[in-house]
Design a protein around this motif. Structure first.
Motif, PDB file in Angstrom:
ATOM      1  N   ALA A 120     -11.298 -60.084  11.610  1.00 22.99           N
ATOM      2  CA  ALA A 120     -10.949 -59.686  10.158  1.00 22.99           C
ATOM      3  C   ALA A 120     -11.035 -60.151   9.246  1.00 22.99           C
ATOM      4  O   ALA A 120     -10.962 -59.281   8.338  1.00 22.99           O
ATOM      5  CB  ALA A 120      -9.325 -58.960  10.590  1.00 22.99           C
ATOM      6  N   ILE A 121     -10.053 -61.198   9.571  1.00 18.92           N
ATOM      7  CA  ILE A 121     -10.215 -62.409   8.487  1.00 18.92           C
ATOM      8  C   ILE A 121     -11.850 -62.524   7.431  1.00 18.92           C
ATOM      9  O   ILE A 121     -11.457 -62.224   6.424  1.00 18.92           O
ATOM     10  CB  ILE A 121     -10.419 -63.554   8.479  1.00 18.92           C
ATOM     11  CG1 ILE A 121      -7.799 -63.654   9.085  1.00 18.92           C
ATOM     12  CG2 ILE A 121     -10.530 -64.823   7.685  1.00 18.92           C
ATOM     13  CD1 ILE A 121      -8.217 -65.044  10.019  1.00 18.92           C
ATOM     14  N   ALA A 122     -12.646 -62.293   8.744  1.00 19.53           N
ATOM     15  CA  ALA A 122     -13.879 -62.378   7.746  1.00 19.53           C
ATOM     16  C   ALA A 122     -14.719 -61.490   7.118  1.00 19.53           C
ATOM     17  O   ALA A 122     -14.922 -61.642   5.916  1.00 19.53           O
ATOM     18  CB  ALA A 122     -15.026 -62.333   9.287  1.00 19.53           C
ATOM     19  N   CYS A 123     -13.850 -60.142   7.297  1.00 20.21           N
ATOM     20  CA  CYS A 123     -14.017 -58.733   6.907  1.00 20.21           C
ATOM     21  C   CYS A 123     -12.970 -59.415   4.883  1.00 20.21           C
ATOM     22  O   CYS A 123     -14.093 -58.435   4.382  1.00 20.21           O
ATOM     23  CB  CYS A 123     -13.698 -57.891   7.796  1.00 20.21           C
ATOM     24  SG  CYS A 123     -13.565 -56.247   6.575  1.00 20.21           S
ATOM     25  N   PHE A 124     -12.231 -59.558   5.342  1.00 22.74           N
ATOM     26  CA  PHE A 124     -11.837 -59.376   4.130  1.00 22.74           C
ATOM     27  C   PHE A 124     -12.107 -60.328   2.543  1.00 22.74           C
ATOM     28  O   PHE A 124     -12.807 -60.364   1.373  1.00 22.74           O
ATOM     29  CB  PHE A 124      -9.699 -59.939   4.225  1.00 22.74           C
ATOM     30  CG  PHE A 124      -9.404 -60.478   2.857  1.00 22.74           C
ATOM     31  CD1 PHE A 124      -8.748 -59.250   2.250  1.00 22.74           C
ATOM     32  CD2 PHE A 124      -8.930 -61.417   2.751  1.00 22.74           C
ATOM     33  CE1 PHE A 124      -8.447 -59.629   1.253  1.00 22.74           C
ATOM     34  CE2 PHE A 124      -8.524 -61.694   1.718  1.00 22.74           C
ATOM     35  CZ  PHE A 124      -7.803 -60.955   0.813  1.00 22.74           C
ATOM     36  N   GLU A 125     -13.044 -61.911   3.797  1.00 24.80           N
ATOM     37  CA  GLU A 125     -13.112 -62.644   2.570  1.00 24.80           C
ATOM     38  C   GLU A 125     -14.825 -62.024   1.981  1.00 24.80           C
ATOM     39  O   GLU A 125     -15.229 -62.649   1.213  1.00 24.80           O
ATOM     40  CB  GLU A 125     -13.490 -63.952   3.706  1.00 24.80           C
ATOM     41  CG  GLU A 125     -12.189 -64.696   3.569  1.00 24.80           C
ATOM     42  CD  GLU A 125     -11.595 -65.188   2.570  1.00 24.80           C
ATOM     43  OE1 GLU A 125     -12.121 -66.244   1.898  1.00 24.80           O
ATOM     44  OE2 GLU A 125     -10.427 -65.757   3.004  1.00 24.80           O
ATOM     45  N   ILE A 126     -15.251 -61.681   3.029  1.00 30.30           N
ATOM     46  CA  ILE A 126     -16.412 -61.258   2.062  1.00 30.30           C
ATOM     47  C   ILE A 126     -16.168 -59.485   1.205  1.00 30.30           C
ATOM     48  O   ILE A 126     -17.026 -59.710   0.169  1.00 30.30           O
ATOM     49  CB  ILE A 126     -17.187 -59.991   3.408  1.00 30.30           C
ATOM     50  CG1 ILE A 126     -18.028 -61.057   4.724  1.00 30.30           C
ATOM     51  CG2 ILE A 126     -18.884 -59.586   2.530  1.00 30.30           C
ATOM     52  CD1 ILE A 126     -18.764 -60.542   5.569  1.00 30.30           C
ATOM     53  N   LEU A 127     -15.174 -59.253   1.095  1.00 32.04           N
ATOM     54  CA  LEU A 127     -14.869 -58.214   0.760  1.00 32.04           C
ATOM     55  C   LEU A 127     -14.598 -58.703  -0.903  1.00 32.04           C
ATOM     56  O   LEU A 127     -14.666 -57.893  -1.553  1.00 32.04           O
ATOM     57  CB  LEU A 127     -13.876 -57.162   0.832  1.00 32.04           C
ATOM     58  CG  LEU A 127     -14.370 -56.356   2.062  1.00 32.04           C
ATOM     59  CD1 LEU A 127     -13.399 -54.843   2.623  1.00 32.04           C
ATOM     60  CD2 LEU A 127     -15.512 -55.461   1.022  1.00 32.04           C
ATOM     61  N   GLN A 128     -13.583 -59.195  -0.376  1.00 31.02           N
ATOM     62  CA  GLN A 128     -12.903 -60.916  -1.712  1.00 31.02           C
ATOM     63  C   GLN A 128     -13.804 -61.050  -2.179  1.00 31.02           C
ATOM     64  O   GLN A 128     -14.087 -60.595  -3.718  1.00 31.02           O
ATOM     65  CB  GLN A 128     -12.134 -61.395  -0.936  1.00 31.02           C
ATOM     66  CG  GLN A 128     -11.299 -62.051  -2.548  1.00 31.02           C
ATOM     67  CD  GLN A 128     -10.361 -63.195  -1.590  1.00 31.02           C
ATOM     68  OE1 GLN A 128     -10.654 -64.154  -0.573  1.00 31.02           O
ATOM     69  NE2 GLN A 128      -9.035 -63.062  -1.918  1.00 31.02           N
ATOM     70  N   SER A 129     -15.174 -61.381  -1.836  1.00 32.09           N
ATOM     71  CA  SER A 129     -16.192 -62.039  -2.699  1.00 32.09           C
ATOM     72  C   SER A 129     -17.372 -61.548  -3.666  1.00 32.09           C
ATOM     73  O   SER A 129     -17.343 -61.542  -4.115  1.00 32.09           O
ATOM     74  CB  SER A 129     -16.569 -63.328  -1.781  1.00 32.09           C
ATOM     75  OG  SER A 129     -16.600 -63.861  -1.063  1.00 32.09           O
ATOM     76  N   ALA A 130     -17.002 -59.893  -2.569  1.00 30.50           N
ATOM     77  CA  ALA A 130     -18.041 -59.622  -3.179  1.00 30.50           C
ATOM     78  C   ALA A 130     -17.591 -58.772  -4.798  1.00 30.50           C
ATOM     79  O   ALA A 130     -18.092 -58.770  -5.855  1.00 30.50           O
ATOM     80  CB  ALA A 130     -18.521 -58.134  -2.032  1.00 30.50           C
ATOM     81  N   LEU A 185     -25.607 -58.472  -3.870  1.00 31.46           N
ATOM     82  CA  LEU A 185     -24.777 -58.202  -3.762  1.00 31.46           C
ATOM     83  C   LEU A 185     -23.598 -57.188  -2.969  1.00 31.46           C
ATOM     84  O   LEU A 185     -23.057 -56.395  -2.698  1.00 31.46           O
ATOM     85  CB  LEU A 185     -23.750 -57.874  -5.202  1.00 31.46           C
ATOM     86  CG  LEU A 185     -22.668 -56.830  -5.804  1.00 31.46           C
ATOM     87  CD1 LEU A 185     -21.501 -58.504  -5.034  1.00 31.46           C
ATOM     88  CD2 LEU A 185     -22.504 -57.383  -7.627  1.00 31.46           C
ATOM     89  N   VAL A 186     -25.098 -55.529  -3.086  1.00 26.97           N
ATOM     90  CA  VAL A 186     -24.940 -54.525  -2.374  1.00 26.97           C
ATOM     91  C   VAL A 186     -24.548 -54.332  -0.976  1.00 26.97           C
ATOM     92  O   VAL A 186     -23.912 -54.351  -0.648  1.00 26.97           O
ATOM     93  CB  VAL A 186     -25.837 -53.356  -2.982  1.00 26.97           C
ATOM     94  CG1 VAL A 186     -25.618 -52.138  -2.802  1.00 26.97           C
ATOM     95  CG2 VAL A 186     -26.370 -52.925  -4.268  1.00 26.97           C
ATOM     96  N   LEU A 187     -25.735 -55.404  -0.554  1.00 22.45           N
ATOM     97  CA  LEU A 187     -25.629 -55.425   1.232  1.00 22.45           C
ATOM     98  C   LEU A 187     -24.656 -56.029   1.870  1.00 22.45           C
ATOM     99  O   LEU A 187     -24.127 -56.244   2.613  1.00 22.45           O
ATOM    100  CB  LEU A 187     -27.047 -56.643   1.158  1.00 22.45           C
ATOM    101  CG  LEU A 187     -27.957 -55.964   1.215  1.00 22.45           C
ATOM    102  CD1 LEU A 187     -29.514 -56.656   1.387  1.00 22.45           C
ATOM    103  CD2 LEU A 187     -27.844 -54.772   2.306  1.00 22.45           C
ATOM    104  N   ALA A 188     -23.571 -57.031   0.359  1.00 22.57           N
ATOM    105  CA  ALA A 188     -22.127 -57.690   1.056  1.00 22.57           C
ATOM    106  C   ALA A 188     -21.299 -56.739   1.605  1.00 22.57           C
ATOM    107  O   ALA A 188     -20.810 -56.731   2.259  1.00 22.57           O
ATOM    108  CB  ALA A 188     -20.996 -57.925  -0.198  1.00 22.57           C
ATOM    109  N   PHE A 189     -21.097 -55.189   1.136  1.00 18.22           N
ATOM    110  CA  PHE A 189     -20.653 -54.261   1.549  1.00 18.22           C
ATOM    111  C   PHE A 189     -20.400 -53.537   3.102  1.00 18.22           C
ATOM    112  O   PHE A 189     -19.496 -53.592   4.393  1.00 18.22           O
ATOM    113  CB  PHE A 189     -20.404 -53.403   0.924  1.00 18.22           C
ATOM    114  CG  PHE A 189     -20.104 -53.279  -0.192  1.00 18.22           C
ATOM    115  CD1 PHE A 189     -18.334 -53.504  -0.855  1.00 18.22           C
ATOM    116  CD2 PHE A 189     -20.219 -54.558  -1.942  1.00 18.22           C
ATOM    117  CE1 PHE A 189     -17.449 -53.777  -2.049  1.00 18.22           C
ATOM    118  CE2 PHE A 189     -19.551 -54.749  -2.866  1.00 18.22           C
ATOM    119  CZ  PHE A 189     -18.005 -54.056  -3.146  1.00 18.22           C
ATOM    120  N   PRO A 190     -22.085 -52.989   3.105  1.00 18.79           N
ATOM    121  CA  PRO A 190     -22.202 -52.775   4.957  1.00 18.79           C
ATOM    122  C   PRO A 190     -22.340 -54.368   5.419  1.00 18.79           C
ATOM    123  O   PRO A 190     -21.255 -54.056   7.001  1.00 18.79           O
ATOM    124  CB  PRO A 190     -23.950 -52.606   4.767  1.00 18.79           C
ATOM    125  CG  PRO A 190     -24.254 -52.997   3.108  1.00 18.79           C
ATOM    126  CD  PRO A 190     -22.686 -53.110   2.583  1.00 18.79           C
TER     127      PRO A 190
END
Length: 295
Positions: free
Chosen positions: A91-101, A181-186
């Protein structure tokens, strides 16, 4: 009684920890040099892989299936808690990825550059991830370890993430800068799904969800000669790991010895089907009546 598989689990966790650290260092190095957001996010995902292994080693030390004075039902819930900890890291990893994108969309960033040798390094990373995932899953199923199976799910998500990132970086090299950048969301969605799978598989153990349908236990018990009635049946645990069964029986017996022999036969039938299992049977008087199979 459940087997103590902690030595095998510890060995696998140490091997995968070393491999995950190697993968993490490679991803961070290439990600910083190229400026790729998707690769840096993937490196963050790999940080959680290493943290999961450390967590697994700590949890494995506490998760003996053998009972003791302080834990008469064993310690296996520690392992389920560890698996949920892995879901937390995801869950932490998911949040960090979305925040960076989102930050990259709002603030912009430098163009991503990637060389052919760097792409080959990422293919090496992919090969290591594939080995770790299948190795952990194979050993986890063999020794019946939820912590290894959960970590294999996590690493499997890392494989798809890395494949997506490599394809995106190839496209970036061909001139499609926006794809990184787009790939960060999937990537974030795959991480989330992996975490949800881990939670779904381990939560029943922690909340004492019914392990076996009481009707199934009732049918098995009534097939044993001498059993008249079986009621107030309850079960918890996870089939294949450890199951606890409680029930009340009415038996056709005039003495304690005969009643004991009948209950032993019921236990033997249940152990044959659901082992490892611990069974508690309360024998009622022959004239007692109850139609309440479960609570």
């Amino acid at each position: 009684m459940a087997m103590d598989n902690r030595a095998a689990v510890k060995r696998v966790l140490i091997i995968t920890l070393l491999l995950n650290v190697f993968v993490m260092v490679l991803k961070v190095s290439v990600g910083v040099v190229t400026g790729s957001l998707s690769l840096i996010a993937d490196a963050l995902h790999s940080v959680t892989d290493s943290a999961n292994n450390v967590l697994g080693l700590i949890t494995n030390r506490c998760s003996s299936p053998l009972p003791d004075r302080q834990h008469p039902y064993g310690h296996q819930k520690f392992e389920a808690v560890g698996a949920l900890g892995i879901a937390g890291f995801l869950a932490i990893a998911c949040f960090e990825i979305l925040q960076s994108a989102i930050e990259r969309i709002i603030q912009g960033g430098k163009p991503v550059t990637i060389s052919v040798p760097q792409l080959w390094l990422l293919l090496l990373v992919l090969g290591v991830n594939i080995f770790v995932a299948f190795y952990e899953r194979r050993v986890g199923k063999r020794v019946d370890s939820p912590i290894l199976i959960a970590d294999a799910h996590h690493t499997m998500s890392d494989i798809w993430v890395t494949i997506s990132v490599i394809l995106g970086l190839i496209a970036v090299r061909l001139g499609y800068q926006w794809l990184d950048l787009v790939l960060a969301f999937p990537v974030a969605l795959m991480v989330f799904f992996s975490g949800w799978t881990v939670i779904k598989e381990n939560l029943p153990w922690l909340v004492d969800e019914m392990a076996i349908a009481p009707e199934t236990i009732n049918d098995i018990a009534l097939k044993v000669p001498g059993v008249i009635n079986c009621h107030d049946i309850a079960s918890r645990g996870v089939i294949g790991r450890q199951v606890f069964i409680e029930m009340h029986l009415i038996v056709a017996a005039r003495d304690v010895k005969t009643a004991h022999q009948i209950t032993e036969e019921v236990e033997s039938c249940l152990e044959e089907k659901f082992n490892p299992v611990r069974i508690l049977i309360h024998v009622e008087p022959p004239n007692y009546k109850s139609n309440q199979i479960s609570f």
